[in-house]
Write a protein that holds these residues in place. Sequence first.
Motif, mmCIF file in Angstrom:
data_model
loop_
_atom_site.group_PDB
_atom_site.id
_atom_site.type_symbol
_atom_site.label_atom_id
_atom_site.label_comp_id
_atom_site.label_asym_id
_atom_site.label_seq_id
_atom_site.Cartn_x
_atom_site.Cartn_y
_atom_site.Cartn_z
ATOM 1 N N ILE A 79 42.602 32.001 76.827
ATOM 2 C CA ILE A 79 42.805 32.736 75.579
ATOM 3 C C ILE A 79 41.878 33.957 75.530
ATOM 4 N N ASP A 80 42.476 35.106 75.313
ATOM 5 C CA ASP A 80 41.722 36.356 75.321
ATOM 6 C C ASP A 80 41.185 36.649 73.917
ATOM 7 N N PRO A 81 39.870 36.599 73.735
ATOM 8 C CA PRO A 81 39.318 36.848 72.404
ATOM 9 C C PRO A 81 39.396 38.309 71.991
ATOM 10 N N ALA A 82 39.759 39.192 72.939
ATOM 11 C CA ALA A 82 39.874 40.601 72.592
ATOM 12 C C ALA A 82 41.138 40.893 71.783
ATOM 13 N N VAL A 83 42.092 39.954 71.768
ATOM 14 C CA VAL A 83 43.328 40.146 71.000
ATOM 15 C C VAL A 83 42.990 40.065 69.512
ATOM 16 N N ARG A 84 43.286 41.138 68.794
ATOM 17 C CA ARG A 84 42.945 41.192 67.371
ATOM 18 C C ARG A 84 44.118 40.847 66.460
ATOM 19 N N ASP A 85 45.326 40.871 67.011
ATOM 20 C CA ASP A 85 46.515 40.666 66.192
ATOM 21 C C ASP A 85 47.446 39.717 66.938
ATOM 22 N N GLU A 86 47.713 38.535 66.373
ATOM 23 C CA GLU A 86 48.550 37.544 67.049
ATOM 24 C C GLU A 86 49.986 38.024 67.234
ATOM 25 N N ALA A 87 50.349 39.099 66.575
ATOM 26 C CA ALA A 87 51.699 39.643 66.723
ATOM 27 C C ALA A 87 51.737 40.857 67.648
ATOM 28 N N ASN A 88 50.580 41.220 68.243
ATOM 29 C CA ASN A 88 50.528 42.434 69.058
ATOM 30 C C ASN A 88 49.479 42.278 70.155
ATOM 31 N N GLY A 89 49.928 41.961 71.354
ATOM 32 C CA GLY A 89 49.006 41.776 72.465
ATOM 33 C C GLY A 89 48.396 43.058 72.991
ATOM 34 N N GLN A 90 48.816 44.203 72.471
ATOM 35 C CA GLN A 90 48.250 45.473 72.922
ATOM 36 C C GLN A 90 47.095 45.940 72.044
#
Length: 469
Positions: A206-217
């Motif tokens: 799991i990448d903690p850098a992901v800020r939005d569960e609806a947007n992996g970019q």
Amino acid sequence: MTSILRTRPRTAVLVAALTLGSSGVGTLPASAQAPAAAASASPKATKTTFVSLGMGVPAVLYEPVNPGPKAQIAFFVMHASADYLTFSACSELSKRGYRVLCANNSTDKASTFNDGLMDDVLLQAKQGVAYLRRLPGVSKVVLFGHSGGATTMTAYQAIAENGPAFCQDAAKLHKCSDALAGLPPADGIVLADANWGQAAMVLFSIDPAVRDEANGQDLDPPLDMYNLANGYNPQGTHFSPDFVHRFLAAQGARANAIIGRAEKRLAAIDAGQGTLADDELFLVPGGSVVANKLFPADTSLLSHTVKPWPLVHSDGTVTTQIVHSVRVPSGGPMGLMPSNTYRAALKTTVKNYLSSWAIRVTDDYGYGEDSTIHGVDWHSTYAAPPGNVEGITVPFLTLGMTGNWEGMAAETIYGHAKSRDKSIAFIEGATHMYTTCRRCESTPGQFGDTLKTTYDFIDGWASKPGRFQ
């Protein structure tokens, strides 16, 4: 490396043999005992038979053409999801005299969708064990779990020995089905380069850098492991202790938040308010089981055991020592899959996520240079071997490969194992697929033929008089 690795003096081998014989760890492989015993591992003619275990569950039975005493022992090989009909254990163990049933379950083999509902996989594994129980000439069945296959095999055996109560206790994120009652238990289990379990591997991914569960970019640069400013280097990464601490703390927090999101959606489904009546799609950007792990990139992490264990060398000799990984850095962004890609996302359903891919952590979740992983609730799922092996009593062997980043899981799993007859060893210089890690060698030929070393050791363990024969 220490001098004991370079020279392997005769006294060290004797100490290892005494340790193996007196501590319950196991015995030396046949190749390390006597030339006559080693001869039994010579290739033998084998035959194969296709077997249909059920809809979407193909298998191939590998057998010696001229069965000997070891043919009464049958290994059952199945992964959690991958295609294992031609895995090396199928041919290598059969030519050493065993029957081997290699099977696939109905889980998607291309990873375009992460289905693999644990209960379904275990019921399909039941078909394989039941087939071997009926096979003429077979008196003992041994489960063989490689990599994620260890999740399937340990969950199967723990439930077979203890009934569905094992996977229905209050701690479990998902309560298994009563359909798992009556699984026929196996007589032993071998884990060869098992990982910490498919739920744990998702946690580590799991990448903690992901800020939005609806947007992996949408990534947070200070937590992006591929950000050069954080220490990433495709030629060899070393993250600072501060970055490792921040990354793992945020990873644990996101993992628990995703579980909370899944539980909320499950409650909505149960209340008739889901997007579908019985389940619904669930996407985790940067959560694929093979993406975004710190420790493959930084070889200083999870790099050695805590305690001394048997290390098997190229000539079959064994020394007992702190075991160090010899692996090299694994891949760059293309190899580890950054979170802005579809391949890096876990693509499943709400129920599948909670049953097969989720595991709880506490606030002290983390790991460092040795194999210790703290703050993981191994009892919150039956998709992780460390918790599962606490419910297993049959003879048990776990092997770690030092040329791969999953090898150190063997120590964690062994530490939880409750079998009175339990064994552990590490194969020096072997990759995850047991072949020789040539890139890991200091000198050509240093690690020999690790595939042979691995299966000779398993042969020596399985054929030990009084264990299965």
